[in-house]
Design a protein around this motif. Structure first.
Motif, PDB file in Angstrom:
ATOM      1  N   LYS A  85       0.873  -1.176   0.000  1.00  0.00           N
ATOM      2  CA  LYS A  85       0.000   0.000   0.000  1.00  0.00           C
ATOM      3  C   LYS A  85       0.911   1.228   0.000  1.00  0.00           C
ATOM      4  O   LYS A  85       1.558   1.527   0.997  1.00  0.00           O
ATOM      5  CB  LYS A  85      -0.905   0.011   1.226  1.00  0.00           C
ATOM      6  N   HIS A  86       0.951   1.908  -1.128  1.00  0.00           N
ATOM      7  CA  HIS A  86       1.867   3.033  -1.314  1.00  0.00           C
ATOM      8  C   HIS A  86       1.106   4.360  -1.291  1.00  0.00           C
ATOM      9  O   HIS A  86       0.029   4.467  -1.870  1.00  0.00           O
ATOM     10  CB  HIS A  86       2.615   2.897  -2.644  1.00  0.00           C
ATOM     11  N   SER A  87       1.701   5.340  -0.655  1.00  0.00           N
ATOM     12  CA  SER A  87       1.104   6.667  -0.606  1.00  0.00           C
ATOM     13  C   SER A  87       0.932   7.212  -2.016  1.00  0.00           C
ATOM     14  O   SER A  87       1.795   7.023  -2.881  1.00  0.00           O
ATOM     15  CB  SER A  87       2.009   7.610   0.192  1.00  0.00           C
ATOM     16  N   ILE A  88      -0.150   7.923  -2.237  1.00  0.00           N
ATOM     17  CA  ILE A  88      -0.377   8.578  -3.526  1.00  0.00           C
ATOM     18  C   ILE A  88       0.697   9.634  -3.767  1.00  0.00           C
ATOM     19  O   ILE A  88       0.905  10.064  -4.896  1.00  0.00           O
ATOM     20  CB  ILE A  88      -1.810   9.158  -3.613  1.00  0.00           C
ATOM     21  N   LEU A  89       1.444  10.015  -2.717  1.00  0.00           N
ATOM     22  CA  LEU A  89       2.531  10.982  -2.854  1.00  0.00           C
ATOM     23  C   LEU A  89       3.907  10.309  -2.889  1.00  0.00           C
ATOM     24  O   LEU A  89       4.926  10.990  -2.832  1.00  0.00           O
ATOM     25  CB  LEU A  89       2.470  12.005  -1.718  1.00  0.00           C
ATOM     26  N   SER A  90       3.946   8.969  -3.009  1.00  0.00           N
ATOM     27  CA  SER A  90       5.219   8.259  -3.157  1.00  0.00           C
ATOM     28  C   SER A  90       5.766   8.523  -4.558  1.00  0.00           C
ATOM     29  O   SER A  90       5.031   8.943  -5.468  1.00  0.00           O
ATOM     30  CB  SER A  90       5.029   6.760  -2.939  1.00  0.00           C
ATOM     31  N   ASP A  91       7.062   8.281  -4.735  1.00  0.00           N
ATOM     32  CA  ASP A  91       7.691   8.537  -6.042  1.00  0.00           C
ATOM     33  C   ASP A  91       6.976   7.808  -7.179  1.00  0.00           C
ATOM     34  O   ASP A  91       6.706   8.386  -8.222  1.00  0.00           O
ATOM     35  CB  ASP A  91       9.169   8.131  -6.020  1.00  0.00           C
ATOM     36  N   ILE A  92       6.674   6.517  -6.968  1.00  0.00           N
ATOM     37  CA  ILE A  92       6.059   5.723  -8.039  1.00  0.00           C
ATOM     38  C   ILE A  92       4.656   6.235  -8.359  1.00  0.00           C
ATOM     39  O   ILE A  92       4.264   6.313  -9.522  1.00  0.00           O
ATOM     40  CB  ILE A  92       6.058   4.206  -7.700  1.00  0.00           C
ATOM     41  N   ALA A  93       3.905   6.635  -7.335  1.00  0.00           N
ATOM     42  CA  ALA A  93       2.545   7.137  -7.570  1.00  0.00           C
ATOM     43  C   ALA A  93       2.568   8.493  -8.262  1.00  0.00           C
ATOM     44  O   ALA A  93       1.783   8.746  -9.188  1.00  0.00           O
ATOM     45  CB  ALA A  93       1.771   7.220  -6.262  1.00  0.00           C
TER      46      ALA A  93
END
Length: 126
Positions: A85-93
Motif C-alpha cells: 500500500k503506497h502513498s499517492i505521494l510516493s515517487d512511483i505514484a
C-alpha cells in the motif's frame, strides 16, 4: 499518451502541498509543476475508472526491465509499503497519477529515467 493528467481537486492540492514542502527531486518538481499547470481537475465521481488515483490497484510495466508490478495507491496516512500500500505521494505514484491505462510515461526517478506503462487500473476497497 494522454495530453493532460486528470486529477481530483484533493489530489491536485495534495501534490501542490508536497511540492511546496520540497519533498521531491528538482527534475520531479519541474515535471510535476508542468503537469499540474495543464491538469484537468474533476470531482471524484467524474474521474474515469481507468485513471490512476488514490484507492486504486495499478499494474505498471517497466519498459527497461520488462517486469510488471502491482501497486495499491492509498492516502498518505494509510500507506504500508510492506503490504504493497503506497502513498499517492510516493515517487512511483507521483510518476503515474492522473494518467490512464495504455499511457507510457518517462519519469525522472532519483535513480534515473524510467519508462512505465500503465497496464491496468482497478478500484480498491480497503
Amino acid at each position: 499518451m494522454s495530453e493532460h493528467i486528470i486529477v481530483t481537486t484533493g489530489i491536485y492540492d495534495a501534490i501542490k502541498e508536497h511540492l511546496r514542502r520540497r519533498k521531491v527531486s528538482i527534475p520531479e518538481e519541474n515535471r510535476l509543476t508542468a503537469e499540474l499547470r495543464t491538469a484537468k481537475q474533476v470531482l471524484r465521481r467524474e474521474l474515469p475508472q481507468d485513471v490512476v488515483t488514490v484507492d486504486r490497484v495499478v499494474t505498471l510495466k517497466d519498459h527497461d526491465t520488462q517486469e510488471e508490478n502491482e501497486y495499491i495507491f492509498v492516502s498518505s496516512n494509510r500507506a504500508k509499503p510492506k503490504k504493497n500500500k503506497h502513498s499517492i505521494l510516493s515517487d512511483i505514484a507521483l510518476a503515474v497519477v492522473g494518467y490512464k491505462v495504455g499511457d507510457v510515461i518517462s519519469w525522472p526517478f532519483r535513480d534515473g529515467e524510467r519508462k512505465l506503462e500503465i497496464v491496468n487500473v482497478q478500484p480498491w476497497q480497503g
